[in-house]
Each structure stands twice: as C-alpha cells, then as structure tokens.
Design a protein around this motif. Structure first.
Motif, PDB file in Angstrom:
ATOM      1  N   SER A  98      39.969 -29.774 -15.984  1.00  0.00           N
ATOM      2  CA  SER A  98      39.581 -30.374 -17.262  1.00  0.00           C
ATOM      3  C   SER A  98      38.073 -30.399 -17.405  1.00  0.00           C
ATOM      4  N   LEU A 100      35.897 -28.435 -15.984  1.00  0.00           N
ATOM      5  CA  LEU A 100      35.448 -27.060 -16.157  1.00  0.00           C
ATOM      6  C   LEU A 100      35.701 -26.597 -17.585  1.00  0.00           C
ATOM      7  N   ALA A 101      36.842 -26.986 -18.112  1.00  0.00           N
ATOM      8  CA  ALA A 101      37.170 -26.612 -19.485  1.00  0.00           C
ATOM      9  C   ALA A 101      36.202 -27.269 -20.450  1.00  0.00           C
ATOM     10  N   THR A 103      33.081 -28.198 -19.776  1.00  0.00           N
ATOM     11  CA  THR A 103      31.764 -27.582 -19.631  1.00  0.00           C
ATOM     12  C   THR A 103      31.721 -26.233 -20.314  1.00  0.00           C
ATOM     13  N   ASN A 104      32.793 -25.524 -20.347  1.00  0.00           N
ATOM     14  CA  ASN A 104      32.849 -24.212 -21.002  1.00  0.00           C
ATOM     15  C   ASN A 104      32.845 -24.388 -22.530  1.00  0.00           C
ATOM     16  N   MET A 105      33.353 -25.499 -23.010  1.00  0.00           N
ATOM     17  CA  MET A 105      33.369 -25.755 -24.429  1.00  0.00           C
ATOM     18  C   MET A 105      31.969 -26.090 -24.948  1.00  0.00           C
TER      19      MET A 105
END
Length: 106
Positions: A98, A100-101, A103-105
C-alpha cells in the motif's frame, strides 16, 4: 419266539443308546471346536498385548509420558507462533504494498 422278541427289544434299546451317545459326541465335538476358536482368539489378543507392552517399554526408553506431553504442548505453541508470525508478515507486506502504491501515485 419270546427270546427273539426279547433280543429285538434289547437291540432296539442298544441302538437307541448308541444314537444318543453319538449325538452327545457330536455335540461335544461342536463345543470343542468353539473352545478351540475362542482359544485362538485369546492367543491373538495375548500376542497384541505383548506387542503393546514391548512398544510401551521402547517408548519409555525414548521418552516418558510427561516428556511426551510437554513436547506436544511445545508443538502446539510453535504452531500458534507460526500462525501469528505468518499473519504479521502478510499484514506488513500488505502495508508495504500500500505504501509503495501511494508513493507511486504521488
């Protein structure tokens, strides 16, 4: 003639007694077969009891009953620990995924 009639009656009586004795012998044979069968069953059970005694003696050489009980308790505790640790690992991985997701957003 009376001797012949007496002999005939006597021979019938003897035949009747022989038949009665034959029936008695047959009944004894049947009972003897039953006893032999029961004896065979008892011997088989005795063999199983002897096997169990030998197994118990071997087990007592390896571990005593209290030691086995303690080992089983430890195994249960380890199973619980494994379940808890795997669950924690899965939760942490989900949180990391979550994060990581997120931070990618951004």
């Amino acid at each position: 003639m009376s001797d012949a009639n007496g002999w005939e009656t006597y021979s019938k009586l003897v035949l009747q007694q022989l038949e009665t004795m034959s029936n008695g012998i047959e009944s004894l044979r049947t009972e003897l077969q039953d006893v032999k069968g029961q004896l065979t069953e008892l011997k088989a059970k005795e063999d199983r009891v002897q096997d169990l005694k030998a197994w118990k003696e071997k087990m007592d050489d390896v571990a005593s009953p209290p030691q086995i009980k303690a080992a089983l308790t430890e195994i249960e505790e380890l199973k619980e620990f494994k379940t808890k640790s795997v669950t924690m690992f899965m939760v942490i991985q989900a949180l990391m995924a979550s994060a990581l997701a997120l931070t990618n957003m951004f």
